[in-house]
Write a protein that holds these residues in place. Structure first.
Motif, PDB file in Angstrom:
ATOM      1  N   ARG A 133      24.421 -37.769  -9.192  1.00 19.01           N
ATOM      2  CA  ARG A 133      23.144 -37.975  -8.499  1.00 19.01           C
ATOM      3  C   ARG A 133      22.169 -36.840  -8.840  1.00 19.01           C
ATOM      4  NH1 ARG A 133      24.231 -38.061  -2.597  1.00 19.01           N
ATOM      5  NH2 ARG A 133      25.656 -39.671  -3.256  1.00 19.01           N
ATOM      6  N   HIS A 134      22.693 -35.617  -8.917  1.00 17.34           N
ATOM      7  CA  HIS A 134      21.865 -34.469  -9.291  1.00 17.34           C
ATOM      8  C   HIS A 134      21.329 -34.636 -10.715  1.00 17.34           C
ATOM      9  CE1 HIS A 134      20.437 -30.379  -9.617  1.00 17.34           C
ATOM     10  NE2 HIS A 134      21.203 -30.178 -10.668  1.00 17.34           N
ATOM     11  N   LEU A 135      22.161 -35.113 -11.616  1.00 16.21           N
ATOM     12  CA  LEU A 135      21.719 -35.356 -12.998  1.00 16.21           C
ATOM     13  C   LEU A 135      20.577 -36.371 -13.028  1.00 16.21           C
ATOM     14  CD1 LEU A 135      25.133 -35.414 -14.878  1.00 16.21           C
ATOM     15  CD2 LEU A 135      23.158 -34.019 -15.524  1.00 16.21           C
ATOM     16  N   ALA A 136      20.728 -37.459 -12.279  1.00 12.44           N
ATOM     17  CA  ALA A 136      19.687 -38.499 -12.256  1.00 12.44           C
ATOM     18  C   ALA A 136      18.381 -37.946 -11.696  1.00 12.44           C
ATOM     19  CB  ALA A 136      20.160 -39.699 -11.434  1.00 12.44           C
ATOM     20  N   ARG A 137      18.472 -37.177 -10.608  1.00  7.76           N
ATOM     21  CA  ARG A 137      17.263 -36.602 -10.006  1.00  7.76           C
ATOM     22  C   ARG A 137      16.608 -35.601 -10.961  1.00  7.76           C
ATOM     23  NH1 ARG A 137      19.120 -35.533  -5.317  1.00  7.76           N
ATOM     24  NH2 ARG A 137      20.107 -33.591  -5.919  1.00  7.76           N
ATOM     25  N   THR A 138      17.425 -34.799 -11.641  1.00  2.43           N
ATOM     26  CA  THR A 138      16.875 -33.813 -12.569  1.00  2.43           C
ATOM     27  C   THR A 138      16.191 -34.497 -13.744  1.00  2.43           C
ATOM     28  OG1 THR A 138      18.587 -32.240 -11.897  1.00  2.43           O
ATOM     29  CG2 THR A 138      17.421 -31.763 -13.947  1.00  2.43           C
ATOM     30  N   ARG A 139      16.752 -35.597 -14.222  1.00  2.00           N
ATOM     31  CA  ARG A 139      16.095 -36.353 -15.308  1.00  2.00           C
ATOM     32  C   ARG A 139      14.744 -36.887 -14.845  1.00  2.00           C
ATOM     33  NH1 ARG A 139      21.510 -38.567 -15.919  1.00  2.00           N
ATOM     34  NH2 ARG A 139      22.535 -37.440 -17.626  1.00  2.00           N
ATOM     35  N   ASP A 140      14.692 -37.392 -13.609  1.00  2.00           N
ATOM     36  CA  ASP A 140      13.418 -37.878 -13.064  1.00  2.00           C
ATOM     37  C   ASP A 140      12.406 -36.737 -12.949  1.00  2.00           C
ATOM     38  OD1 ASP A 140      14.477 -40.417 -12.867  1.00  2.00           O
ATOM     39  OD2 ASP A 140      14.869 -40.294 -10.702  1.00  2.00           O
ATOM     40  N   GLU A 141      12.863 -35.578 -12.458  1.00  2.00           N
ATOM     41  CA  GLU A 141      11.969 -34.424 -12.330  1.00  2.00           C
ATOM     42  C   GLU A 141      11.487 -33.943 -13.698  1.00  2.00           C
ATOM     43  OE1 GLU A 141      14.181 -31.557 -10.095  1.00  2.00           O
ATOM     44  OE2 GLU A 141      13.958 -32.661  -8.214  1.00  2.00           O
ATOM     45  N   LEU A 142      12.370 -33.990 -14.686  1.00  2.00           N
ATOM     46  CA  LEU A 142      11.983 -33.588 -16.041  1.00  2.00           C
ATOM     47  C   LEU A 142      10.870 -34.499 -16.558  1.00  2.00           C
ATOM     48  CD1 LEU A 142      12.363 -31.905 -18.619  1.00  2.00           C
ATOM     49  CD2 LEU A 142      14.233 -33.460 -19.246  1.00  2.00           C
ATOM     50  N   ALA A 143      10.984 -35.794 -16.293  1.00  2.00           N
ATOM     51  CA  ALA A 143       9.934 -36.727 -16.708  1.00  2.00           C
ATOM     52  C   ALA A 143       8.614 -36.385 -16.020  1.00  2.00           C
ATOM     53  CB  ALA A 143      10.346 -38.163 -16.392  1.00  2.00           C
ATOM     54  N   GLU A 144       8.671 -35.991 -14.730  1.00  2.00           N
ATOM     55  CA  GLU A 144       7.453 -35.613 -14.009  1.00  2.00           C
ATOM     56  C   GLU A 144       6.851 -34.336 -14.586  1.00  2.00           C
ATOM     57  OE1 GLU A 144       7.686 -35.716  -9.713  1.00  2.00           O
ATOM     58  OE2 GLU A 144       9.330 -37.165  -9.835  1.00  2.00           O
ATOM     59  N   VAL A 145       7.702 -33.360 -14.903  1.00  2.00           N
ATOM     60  CA  VAL A 145       7.216 -32.111 -15.500  1.00  2.00           C
ATOM     61  C   VAL A 145       6.523 -32.409 -16.827  1.00  2.00           C
ATOM     62  CG1 VAL A 145       7.926 -29.933 -16.576  1.00  2.00           C
ATOM     63  CG2 VAL A 145       8.923 -30.626 -14.402  1.00  2.00           C
ATOM     64  N   ARG A 146       7.143 -33.253 -17.631  1.00  2.00           N
ATOM     65  CA  ARG A 146       6.550 -33.583 -18.933  1.00  2.00           C
ATOM     66  C   ARG A 146       5.218 -34.308 -18.758  1.00  2.00           C
ATOM     67  NH1 ARG A 146      12.224 -34.939 -22.125  1.00  2.00           N
ATOM     68  NH2 ARG A 146      12.517 -32.792 -22.862  1.00  2.00           N
ATOM     69  N   GLY A 147       5.106 -35.139 -17.728  1.00  2.00           N
ATOM     70  CA  GLY A 147       3.824 -35.787 -17.440  1.00  2.00           C
ATOM     71  C   GLY A 147       2.760 -34.769 -17.054  1.00  2.00           C
ATOM     72  N   ALA A 148       3.141 -33.808 -16.205  1.00  2.00           N
ATOM     73  CA  ALA A 148       2.202 -32.754 -15.806  1.00  2.00           C
ATOM     74  C   ALA A 148       1.802 -31.910 -17.007  1.00  2.00           C
ATOM     75  CB  ALA A 148       2.831 -31.875 -14.724  1.00  2.00           C
ATOM     76  N   LEU A 149       2.752 -31.663 -17.890  1.00  2.00           N
ATOM     77  CA  LEU A 149       2.469 -30.871 -19.090  1.00  2.00           C
ATOM     78  C   LEU A 149       1.488 -31.606 -19.999  1.00  2.00           C
ATOM     79  CD1 LEU A 149       3.190 -28.231 -20.479  1.00  2.00           C
ATOM     80  CD2 LEU A 149       5.253 -29.307 -21.349  1.00  2.00           C
ATOM     81  N   ARG A 150       1.668 -32.905 -20.146  1.00  2.00           N
ATOM     82  CA  ARG A 150       0.729 -33.694 -20.963  1.00  2.00           C
ATOM     83  C   ARG A 150      -0.678 -33.656 -20.366  1.00  2.00           C
ATOM     84  NH1 ARG A 150       5.169 -37.052 -21.304  1.00  2.00           N
ATOM     85  NH2 ARG A 150       4.413 -38.383 -19.631  1.00  2.00           N
ATOM     86  N   ARG A 151      -0.770 -33.773 -19.030  1.00  2.00           N
ATOM     87  CA  ARG A 151      -2.090 -33.717 -18.386  1.00  2.00           C
ATOM     88  C   ARG A 151      -2.723 -32.343 -18.566  1.00  2.00           C
ATOM     89  NH1 ARG A 151       0.931 -36.708 -14.857  1.00  2.00           N
ATOM     90  NH2 ARG A 151       1.320 -34.983 -13.433  1.00  2.00           N
ATOM     91  N   ALA A 152      -1.925 -31.298 -18.458  1.00  2.00           N
ATOM     92  CA  ALA A 152      -2.447 -29.932 -18.604  1.00  2.00           C
ATOM     93  C   ALA A 152      -2.906 -29.661 -20.034  1.00  2.00           C
ATOM     94  CB  ALA A 152      -1.382 -28.917 -18.187  1.00  2.00           C
ATOM     95  N   GLU A 153      -2.282 -30.293 -21.007  1.00  2.00           N
ATOM     96  CA  GLU A 153      -2.661 -30.067 -22.403  1.00  2.00           C
ATOM     97  C   GLU A 153      -4.072 -30.573 -22.700  1.00  2.00           C
ATOM     98  OE1 GLU A 153       0.611 -31.922 -24.394  1.00  2.00           O
ATOM     99  OE2 GLU A 153       1.828 -30.088 -24.348  1.00  2.00           O
ATOM    100  N   ARG A 154      -4.595 -31.470 -21.848  1.00  2.00           N
ATOM    101  CA  ARG A 154      -5.940 -32.005 -22.066  1.00  2.00           C
ATOM    102  C   ARG A 154      -7.027 -31.122 -21.462  1.00  2.00           C
ATOM    103  NH1 ARG A 154      -3.099 -37.107 -20.764  1.00  2.00           N
ATOM    104  NH2 ARG A 154      -3.850 -36.939 -18.638  1.00  2.00           N
ATOM    105  N   VAL A 155      -6.639 -30.065 -20.743  1.00  2.00           N
ATOM    106  CA  VAL A 155      -7.618 -29.219 -20.060  1.00  2.00           C
ATOM    107  C   VAL A 155      -7.529 -27.797 -20.629  1.00  2.00           C
ATOM    108  CG1 VAL A 155      -8.420 -28.372 -17.822  1.00  2.00           C
ATOM    109  CG2 VAL A 155      -7.314 -30.613 -17.974  1.00  2.00           C
ATOM    110  N   PRO A 156      -8.527 -27.377 -21.390  1.00  2.00           N
ATOM    111  CA  PRO A 156      -8.471 -26.055 -22.027  1.00  2.00           C
ATOM    112  C   PRO A 156      -8.270 -24.898 -21.038  1.00  2.00           C
ATOM    113  CG  PRO A 156     -10.303 -27.340 -22.904  1.00  2.00           C
ATOM    114  CD  PRO A 156      -9.741 -28.119 -21.755  1.00  2.00           C
ATOM    115  N   GLN A 157      -8.818 -25.015 -19.809  1.00  2.00           N
ATOM    116  CA  GLN A 157      -8.709 -23.924 -18.838  1.00  2.00           C
ATOM    117  C   GLN A 157      -7.296 -23.781 -18.276  1.00  2.00           C
ATOM    118  OE1 GLN A 157     -10.845 -26.428 -18.725  1.00  2.00           O
ATOM    119  NE2 GLN A 157     -12.934 -25.672 -18.568  1.00  2.00           N
TER     120      GLN A 157
END
Length: 198
Positions: A133-157
């Motif tokens: 269950r921890h593995l599944a939750r961590t995979r979901d969180e990793l996907a969220e982090v990667r989404g946040a990282l993609r959004r941050a890459e579009r903002v120079p500041q």
């Protein structure tokens, strides 16, 4: 002259970490409501620090206003208050961020590892299920982090928030590897036979 030397305010030198986090959220451009700050904390801070509850955010906003580090306004009686950083707040935050004092060790509270530590009181099936269950939750969180990282890459500041999010991505990858090793350790214990409890 360093940021530390520029800050000559009369506010507390040892604000709680949550106050610095809220002040940090205000340091990016634009006025924001407490609710917007909470949403932003959920989309960034929680991946490497934690996301304060909305009640904590408003408590800190009131404290920051009392010390003249933040200010707020509303455009109409029914509209929520929007908060911004004052010049004193920016100077205090810059002095804190640029400070050379040791931030201290990270605080690790890993509920799964605590449960495994008490594994002599649980069944092997339960322990495996908890790790999976921890593995599944961590995979979901990793996907969220990667989404946040993609959004941050579009903002120079957001260059520095990107560094923090990239660290969080690596931490989640390491957490996945550690949990997989935990499953292997549990399999070895199961193969070795019953363990003696405390």
């Amino acid at each position: 002259m360093t940021n530390r030397q520029k800050w000559e305010g009369t506010g507390p030198r040892d604000l709680p970490a949550t106050a610095w986090a809220v002040l940090g959220l205000l340091s990016f451009r634009g006025a924001r409501t407490g609710y917007e700050l909470r949403k932003w904390a959920d989309a960034s801070l929680r991946f490497f620090y934690w996301s304060p509850a909305i009640s904590q955010i408003y408590t800190e906003l009131r404290r920051l206003e009392r010390w003249g580090l933040a200010t707020s306004r509303t455009s109409a009686p029914q509209e929520p208050r929007r908060y911004t950083l004052t010049d004193a707040g920016r100077a205090a935050l810059a002095a804190w961020a640029d400070g050379v004092d040791d931030p201290g060790p990270p605080v690790l509270k890993h509920p799964l590892v605590l449960r495994l530590w008490l594994g002599h009181l649980a069944t092997p099936e339960t322990l495996r299920a908890l790790v999976e269950r921890h593995l599944a939750r961590t995979r979901d969180e990793l996907a969220e982090v990667r989404g946040a990282l993609r959004r941050a890459e579009r903002v120079p500041q957001w260059a520095f928030p990107r560094v923090a999010l990239a660290w969080s991505e690596r931490r989640h990858l390491a957490e996945l590897a550690l949990a997989e090793e935990m499953l292997a350790d549990l399999a070895r214990l199961a193969a070795a036979g019953p363990a003696t409890g405390a």
